[in-house]
Scaffold this motif. Sequence first.
Motif, mmCIF file in Angstrom:
data_model
loop_
_atom_site.group_PDB
_atom_site.id
_atom_site.type_symbol
_atom_site.label_atom_id
_atom_site.label_comp_id
_atom_site.label_asym_id
_atom_site.label_seq_id
_atom_site.Cartn_x
_atom_site.Cartn_y
_atom_site.Cartn_z
ATOM 1 N N UNK A 131 0.961 -1.172 -0.044
ATOM 2 C CA UNK A 131 0.090 -0.007 -0.187
ATOM 3 C C UNK A 131 0.873 1.405 -0.084
ATOM 4 N N UNK A 132 1.802 1.279 0.702
ATOM 5 C CA UNK A 132 2.827 2.233 0.731
ATOM 6 C C UNK A 132 3.370 2.757 -0.640
ATOM 7 N N UNK A 184 6.360 4.684 8.680
ATOM 8 C CA UNK A 184 7.037 5.684 8.318
ATOM 9 C C UNK A 184 6.930 5.730 6.622
ATOM 10 N N UNK A 185 6.915 4.326 5.920
ATOM 11 C CA UNK A 185 6.685 4.278 4.861
ATOM 12 C C UNK A 185 5.294 4.461 4.291
ATOM 13 N N UNK A 219 7.648 9.355 4.920
ATOM 14 C CA UNK A 219 8.274 10.548 5.750
ATOM 15 C C UNK A 219 9.043 9.834 6.836
ATOM 16 N N UNK A 220 10.225 10.613 7.241
ATOM 17 C CA UNK A 220 10.992 9.880 8.271
ATOM 18 C C UNK A 220 10.294 10.244 9.723
ATOM 19 N N UNK A 245 -1.590 8.791 11.028
ATOM 20 C CA UNK A 245 -2.077 7.443 9.983
ATOM 21 C C UNK A 245 -3.820 7.451 10.101
ATOM 22 N N UNK A 246 -4.217 7.778 11.022
ATOM 23 C CA UNK A 246 -5.663 7.612 11.205
ATOM 24 C C UNK A 246 -6.272 8.902 10.264
ATOM 25 N N UNK A 247 -5.529 9.794 10.171
ATOM 26 C CA UNK A 247 -6.167 11.100 9.201
ATOM 27 C C UNK A 247 -5.876 10.656 7.874
#
Length: 281
Positions: A133-134, A160-161, A165-166, A179-181
């Motif tokens: 997915x990333x 992060x993937x 971003x880092x 991630x939720x957003x």
Amino acid sequence: MQITGLTDKNFVHTVIRRRPKDVHKGSCGKVLIVAGSREMAGAAVFSSKAAIKCGSGLVNVCTRRKIFSIIQISVPESICLPWGKAKRNLAGYDAIAAGPGMGVDRRTREILKRILTEYAGTFIIDADGLNTIAKDAKLQVLLRSTKARVILTPHIGEAGRLLGKQIKGCAKEEIGQALWEKFHCAVIVKGADTLVALSGGDAYINTTGNPGMATAGAGDVLTGIIVSLAGQGLSTDDAARAGVFVHGMAGDMAAEKIGQHGLTASDIADYVPFALKEIID
């Protein structure tokens, strides 16, 4: 994202209860686990074994034909089937999980696309499912619009993937919020003090687990536990919270018996029934 509370035994006891006397395997959940490859047969073994140990009535393992014999020997209670057969009636499964050990390739993309397009139940995405997915913007769009009730289970690297971003050094609450957003689904950010960010915006810190669980295959066991609980009737959010707790408790009980240094994914799976017994009792 603010922490709503903790996940402890008092909560889990309210959602995992003693079975009625008239229960049968058909009422204990029929789940599908899409996992494994020729190079990573163990991922399918760990996730399916954990689902069986957690009480699923029927565990169907969709994997490569070349490793059917490995699954059938290692987890004889499970049923092996190819994707061509598994995809015919996705609605017939009480819960689905995909990703452990599948590899990041076109087959994995097509499987995720099919499930996200057609399925409306609880769908756990882990490991190579997350990595696929990333790398695929179309899958990310589909994930945000799917009817499935999705649970993502990334560790920090996978998170992060997914975010592109880092995130080293970021608080788990910040990662869970992002991630939720982005994906509008439940998220489990794995690691010490695992965070479970639910679909409604609440977030909980898990209270079980130990450093010995930082071992290959432990995440596959967690996936098997969560899909099993969801298949047995727990809501998506409850399956996420309770699954993380049971996984950690099984790891704690195993570590108490054999120590942390030699703890393996198989040990965690083997102690799942003992954790459930203590919770129910």
